[in-house]
Design an enzyme around this catalytic site. Structure first.
Site, PDB file in Angstrom:
ATOM      1  N   SER A 112       0.837  -1.194   0.000  1.00 55.05           N
ATOM      2  CA  SER A 112       0.000   0.000   0.000  1.00 55.05           C
ATOM      3  C   SER A 112       0.879   1.254   0.000  1.00 55.05           C
ATOM      4  O   SER A 112       1.786   1.382   0.812  1.00 55.05           O
ATOM      5  CB  SER A 112      -0.910  -0.003   1.235  1.00 55.05           C
ATOM      6  OG  SER A 112      -1.721   1.133   1.233  1.00 55.05           O
ATOM      7  N   GLY A 113       0.586   2.170  -0.930  1.00 54.97           N
ATOM      8  CA  GLY A 113       1.352   3.412  -1.024  1.00 54.97           C
ATOM      9  C   GLY A 113       2.513   3.342  -1.980  1.00 54.97           C
ATOM     10  O   GLY A 113       3.250   4.318  -2.145  1.00 54.97           O
ATOM     11  N   THR A 117      -2.083   1.953  -7.907  1.00 54.62           N
ATOM     12  CA  THR A 117      -3.252   2.586  -8.526  1.00 54.62           C
ATOM     13  C   THR A 117      -2.829   3.627  -9.537  1.00 54.62           C
ATOM     14  O   THR A 117      -3.411   3.738 -10.627  1.00 54.62           O
ATOM     15  CB  THR A 117      -4.139   3.222  -7.433  1.00 54.62           C
ATOM     16  OG1 THR A 117      -4.521   2.218  -6.488  1.00 54.62           O
ATOM     17  CG2 THR A 117      -5.387   3.835  -8.045  1.00 54.62           C
ATOM     18  N   ASN A 162      -1.014   4.677   3.586  1.00 57.58           N
ATOM     19  CA  ASN A 162      -1.403   5.306   2.323  1.00 57.58           C
ATOM     20  C   ASN A 162      -2.727   6.036   2.508  1.00 57.58           C
ATOM     21  O   ASN A 162      -3.669   5.470   3.046  1.00 57.58           O
ATOM     22  CB  ASN A 162      -1.521   4.224   1.241  1.00 57.58           C
ATOM     23  CG  ASN A 162      -1.821   4.797  -0.135  1.00 57.58           C
ATOM     24  OD1 ASN A 162      -1.845   6.012  -0.314  1.00 57.58           O
ATOM     25  ND2 ASN A 162      -2.044   3.920  -1.092  1.00 57.58           N
ATOM     26  N   SER A 165      -5.530   4.150  -0.137  1.00 62.56           N
ATOM     27  CA  SER A 165      -5.197   2.728  -0.263  1.00 62.56           C
ATOM     28  C   SER A 165      -6.389   1.955  -0.828  1.00 62.56           C
ATOM     29  O   SER A 165      -7.520   2.092  -0.353  1.00 62.56           O
ATOM     30  CB  SER A 165      -4.815   2.163   1.104  1.00 62.56           C
ATOM     31  OG  SER A 165      -4.583   0.782   1.020  1.00 62.56           O
ATOM     32  N   SER A 166      -6.141   1.140  -1.863  1.00 66.31           N
ATOM     33  CA  SER A 166      -7.195   0.278  -2.413  1.00 66.31           C
ATOM     34  C   SER A 166      -7.439  -0.870  -1.432  1.00 66.31           C
ATOM     35  O   SER A 166      -6.534  -1.628  -1.126  1.00 66.31           O
ATOM     36  CB  SER A 166      -6.755  -0.299  -3.767  1.00 66.31           C
ATOM     37  OG  SER A 166      -6.558   0.730  -4.697  1.00 66.31           O
ATOM     38  N   GLY A 389      -0.561  -5.755  -2.250  1.00 66.39           N
ATOM     39  CA  GLY A 389       0.744  -6.375  -2.081  1.00 66.39           C
ATOM     40  C   GLY A 389       0.831  -7.110  -0.752  1.00 66.39           C
ATOM     41  O   GLY A 389      -0.089  -7.078   0.077  1.00 66.39           O
ATOM     42  N   GLU A 391       1.346  -7.880   2.894  1.00 69.57           N
ATOM     43  CA  GLU A 391       1.143  -6.984   4.036  1.00 69.57           C
ATOM     44  C   GLU A 391       1.656  -7.621   5.319  1.00 69.57           C
ATOM     45  O   GLU A 391       1.326  -8.775   5.631  1.00 69.57           O
ATOM     46  CB  GLU A 391      -0.347  -6.623   4.196  1.00 69.57           C
ATOM     47  CG  GLU A 391      -0.833  -5.678   3.110  1.00 69.57           C
ATOM     48  CD  GLU A 391      -2.229  -5.131   3.391  1.00 69.57           C
ATOM     49  OE1 GLU A 391      -2.633  -4.215   2.672  1.00 69.57           O
ATOM     50  OE2 GLU A 391      -2.895  -5.617   4.333  1.00 69.57           O
TER      51      GLU A 391
END
Length: 1029
Positions: A112-113, A117, A162, A165-166, A389, A391
């Site tokens: 994330s981050g 995206t 993030n 974040s998705s 990704g 985590e």
């Protein structure tokens, strides 16, 4: 953006900006990889290849590498011809799809981050610009691009890592026709993090759309939805204690979402129902339960409940019953079992999660319907997989378990496809395949997903097991089933050292990317994600079309337990894997440069962690296991042929033969390279480095030789052209000059004849024979006169003597010129100097040629006064205050009797002259009574002022001596208007001492000036002689 260098050309700058492809690193160690990333990051080169895989490092700042100009540069260009860029990958995937007419996908992964995206958006934007354009295509592209803000609003949230974040996995297929036009799209979503709807960790937010609605919705809309413009009012939005974030503008994002919904063709009814669903979740979070006497849940305040029932279009009483009672069916009877408060809250949150999760799925389906292509002809697709990704948090729960399982599956797919692609290329080129040593993570995937024995199966069994199943009993079952597995450990199974790092409710998996410790708390609840049947029946009857459509597919009569979340996820992941295996793969690995999101910071420890869990080293080892570099014969020969005399400048045979000759000349050893069917394979990067360095040196030598040859050829050609041109020009020039010379001579003969005849007749009257000559004479004289005009008024001698014909005109011109010079001179005189000159003119009229010392006085300037008002006694000033003082001068006054000298001040006013002794006015002389003024012709300063004596008692003439005689008398004559009254006398001056009595002032010359009373009783004045030149 670095210059337009291909991959080989960039090797010469490898020490400064690193190497564009990790495959060409001399050492394939983790240290070398991170060092190369750092070099490139420091120069804002955020993209690096591992073969056709792109590694992207998030710079956390805007770089000018995504504009239309950059897109044009990468369109239709070979993958390695330009520096690494996401556009290069997108373009090559697109053109490979068109050429081979097969399907492709681009896997974008990272934590994330890291910029997943954004990478997905850049690829979509590139296809929107680069693909052929029609009205239909533009509509499809707009819908694809506009699906992003909608899905981000409903599926993204702020997390600790993030701000956008998705919280779901997204796979988008972009459909192309045979011409390469984008004609449609389709989106699949995976594992939306529904638990975020009801709970957020500290420092995190709920999904963006809730805040956007509250902050950006119009007042009318909020009134219709029963909402207040204050996010702090809603329980589901405040648990993370960071509802307001400086980097997020919810109002502007709300406008973008509304605009995007219009582009995706959401009508007003669906849009209104969608917002009502979002608002109902907020109201549902504020439903509060109170205990009754037995500890059962009660709803005392029905305000929020009524809003929920109104927004969802369900019966309020039935909703209240569903939130506080469970309906148990026993044969023909239905029994209501009251909930405890904790159970009621669980049901409330389950309903909120179910409504939001189903609505998100409905939203994706509607976007798919909007982008759907109705044409049944065959399409090729490029898929974009933007997936969460790996985590690893301080506390890892069910969501992290699913996400990391997904990454294990994708890593397995990644290695399989990479090995497959490598093996296929080797086979196609006829190169013997060498087995590659790599970590096969199938053992971990089996640990999680194996039927009846995997973690997911055990979790499902525990969820379905009757009795008191808890998270800890689930952990016990895990320990029983897989206690000896090398990649699984718990607190009970661990050794003493490891046990210190594990809590009793934890289990640890050794993933391909490293160890991750999971807390089992909440695993069963999150996996069950159950919604009681009476609640399902209620929402199926909803008047909100979206809610009714979402739950209508649910078979409420089926009493079988639905699939658990983990099983659903495993099955969808299996389908995704099968789908991806049927496509050609392209990869983008996104890395975070630092945790604080600051530009220019490169955190090596963080990068090392990501390099590890993204499997970059594994991928690099696979790519480097055989041959590090491969290139088509034509490309290799085209670049390096200057290094061998046999191949330079042109190789006439087959490219493969030329490359073989070139390799032999360069001294390649047999084990350093292999010759394939269409490509040369080079094993070690150092071999390529040596070749490139030799080419770089050779390139400069060749350039010098080519320049010398070209310059010689060009100079010779230029010389020949110039010589021919010079010959032609000389011929033409000589002819032109000869013709001009002939014409000039004929003209000169005529002019000379005419001139001689006119000269002979110059004295006669003007006629046709002499008119031109006379005009020439006049012009010649006037030209000479123009250059020799007198420069000053006093120059009377330099005027040129005119010819006889111009005598009269010359005189007129001379007078005009002198008048002009006089006029210029006069106009240039300043007022002060003009006044001086005017007084000097008066002085000249009176004394010129009459008084001896007049000539030396001419250059001396006259002053306005010789005595300032401060030097005049104030008493005197008060007595003559009505008269304006014009001039004052110190004088010596000689008494009438005895001629004794006395110093006095002589003051001239407008009407009279005053003789002053300190504070006394000794005598006033009215200008009307001034009879005359006499001075001698010598150089003395004696002045005799003759006064009319009408009264016998009146004093007689006044005898004074003044050092400034000319200045004084000039001022007096002008003020009193008595210029004619001043006389210059030869010899003695007669004076009246008083009425009827006279005397004389005698003048003589001597060595020293003196004034004394002579024996004859007269005043004797001795003056010195003024020297004359």
């Amino acid at each position: 953006m670095q210059g337009r260098l291909d991959m080989e050309g960039a090797l010469t700058a490898r020490d400064r900006v690193g190497i564009q492809d990790f495959v060409l690193l001399d050492e394939t160690t983790e240290v070398a990889v991170i060092s190369n990333l750092k070099k490139r990051f420091s120069k804002d080169l955020i993209y690096t290849y591992i073969g056709t895989l792109i590694v992207s490092v998030n710079p956390y700042k805007d770089l000018d590498i995504y504009n239309k100009k950059q897109m044009d540069v990468y369109m239709g260009v070979n993958f390695f011809e330009l520096p690494p860029h996401i556009y290069a990958l997108a373009d090559n995937a697109y053109h490979t799809m068109l050429t081979e007419f097969n399907n492709h996908f681009i896997l974008i992964s990272g934590e994330s981050g890291a910029g997943k995206t954004e990478a997905s958006k850049k690829i979509l934007q590139y296809y929107a610009v680069s693909c052929p354009s029609t009205t239909l295509m533009n509509t499809v592209r707009d819908k694809m691009l506009m699906s992003n803000p909608v899905l981000e609003a409903f599926g993204n949230a702020k997390t600790l890592k993030n701000d956008n974040s998705s919280r779901f996995g997204k796979y988008m297929d972009i459909q192309f026709d045979s011409q390469g036009d984008a004609v449609g799209g389709h989106i699949l979503n995976y594992l939306l993090e529904k638990s975020r709807v009801v709970h957020q960790n500290h420092g995190e937010r709920n999904f963006h759309v809730f805040y956007q609605l509250v902050e950006g919705g119009s007042d009318d809309l909020l009134t219709q939805l029963g909402l207040e413009r204050d996010v702090q009012h809603y329980y589901y939005l405040t648990q993370g204690e960071c509802a307001i974030v400086s980097s997020i503008n919810d109002k502007n994002d709300w406008k973008s979402v509304k605009n995007a919904l219009q582009v995706i063709e959401f009508d007003e009814t669906n849009t209104n129902h969608l917002f009502r669903v979002v608002a109902s979740v907020l109201h549902l979070g504020n439903v509060h339960f109170d205990p009754d006497s037995k500890g059962h849940a009660l709803l005392k305040n029905n305000t929020e409940l009524n809003w929920v029932s109104d927004l969802l279009g369900v019966d309020a009483n039935n909703l209240k019953e569903g939130l506080t009672f469970r309906k148990i069916e026993a044969k023909t009877e239905q029994v209501l079992s009251p909930f405890t408060i904790d159970h009621a809250i669980y049901v409330r949150d389950a309903l909120a999660k179910a409504i939001y999760g189903q609505t998100f799925t409905w939203l994706v389906n509607r976007i798919n319907e909007s982008m759907e292509n109705k044409d049944s002809s065959r399409k090729t697709v490029i898929g974009l997989l933007d997936i969460y990704g790996f985590e690893v948090f301080y506390v890892n729960s069910f969501e992290q378990f699913c996400i990391n399982y997904c990454n294990e599956k994708l890593q397995q797919l990644f290695i399989q496809l990479t090995l497959k692609a490598e093996q296929e290329e080797y086979e196609a080129e006829g190169i013997e395949w060498e087995p590659v040593q790599f970590f096969n993570n199938k053992i971990i995937c089996d640990l999680v997903e194996e039927k009846h024995r995997g973690i997911i199966s055990i979790l499902d069994e525990e969820c379905l097991r009757p009795g008191d199943a808890t998270d800890l009993t689930f952990l016990d079952r895990l320990e029983e089933k897989m206690g000896n597995h090398p990649h699984f450990v718990t607190h009970r199974l661990a050794d003493k050292m490891t046990r210190k790092t594990l809590e009793r409710g934890d289990f640890r998996l050794l993933h391909y990317a490293g160890e991750v410790t999971y807390c089992v708390v909440g695993f069963l609840d999150k996996n069950n994600d159950l919604l009681y049947r009476n609640i399902k029946n209620l929402v199926c009857q909803s008047k909100n079309t979206i809610v009714r459509e979402c739950f209508s597919a649910v078979d409420t009569t089926n009493k079988r337990r639905p699939e658990t979340v983990a099983t659903q996820f495993k099955n969808s992941l299996q389908k995704l894997t099968e789908m991806l295996m049927a496509k050609e793969a392209w990869y983008i690995r996104c890395l975070k440069s630092n945790e604080s999101k600051q530009p220019g910071q490169f955190d090596e420890a963080l990068i090392r962690h990501q390099v590890k869990y993204l499997g970059l080293m594994e991928h690099l080892r696979v790519r480097r296991a055989g041959f590090a570099y491969r290139r088509k014969y034509e490309d290799f020969l085209k670049r390096y042929k200057p290094l061998c005399p046999a191949t330079w400048p042109h190789w006439r045979g087959m490219p493969a033969d030329g490359v073989e000759v070139l390799a032999q000349h360069l001294g390649y050893l047999p084990d350093e390279y292999k010759m394939g069917r269409t490509k040369i394979f080079i094993r070690h990067p150092r071999t390529l480095y040596a070749t490139e360095d030799a080419y770089e040196k050779c390139k400069h030598d060749l350039a010098s030789k080519l320049q010398a040859k070209y310059k010689g050829y060009k100079v010779k050609g230029e010389f020949k052209k110039q010589k021919e041109a010079a010959t032609k020009i000389e011929t033409c020039w000589r002819g032109a000059q000869a013709r001009k010379e002939k014409e000039k001579r004929a003209w000169a003969v005529k002019v000379i004849k005419k001139f001689i005849k006119a000269y002979i007749n110059r004295g006669e009257a003007k006629s046709t024979d002499n008119s031109e000559y006379l005009a020439f004479v006049r012009q010649s004289y006037l030209n000479r006169l123009k250059n020799n005009l007198p420069k000053t008024v006093l120059d009377k001698t330099t005027w040129l003597t005119p010819p006889a014909v111009l005598t009269e005109a010359s005189e007129i011109l001379r007078k005009l010129h002198y008048r002009l010079m006089v006029r210029k001179y006069v106009r240039g005189i300043p007022p002060q100097k003009k006044a001086q000159l005017q007084m000097k003119v008066v002085t000249s009229a009176i004394f010129k040629g009459k008084k001896e010392n007049y000539p030396p006085s001419i250059p001396q300037l006259f002053l306005d006064t010789r005595i300032s008002e401060q030097e005049i006694n104030i008493r005197v000033l008060s007595m003559i205050r009505n008269e304006q003082i014009k001039y004052s001068v110190p004088v010596i006054k000689y008494d009438r009797n005895g001629f004794k000298p006395r110093p006095r001040q002589f003051i001239l006013t407008k009407t009279a002259a005053y003789l002053v002794e300190e504070a006394k006015i000794k005598q006033r002389v009215s200008y009307n009574s001034l009879q005359g003024i006499s001075v001698s012709s010598l150089s003395d300063g004696i002045i005799a002022i003759h006064i009319t004596c009408e009264d016998p008692k009146q004093k007689g003439d006044l005898i004074i001596q003044c050092e400034h005689l000319y200045e004084f008398l000039t001022k007096l004559s002008i003020i009193a208007n008595k210029q004619d009254a001043i006389k210059v006398v030869q010899g003695s001056i007669k004076i009246k001492i008083q009425s009827g009595k006279e005397s004389s002032v005698d003048f003589t010359t001597g060595q020293e000036p003196m004034v004394y009373k002579a024996k004859n009783g007269h005043l004797m004045v001795v003056a010195t002689r003024t020297r004359t030149r």
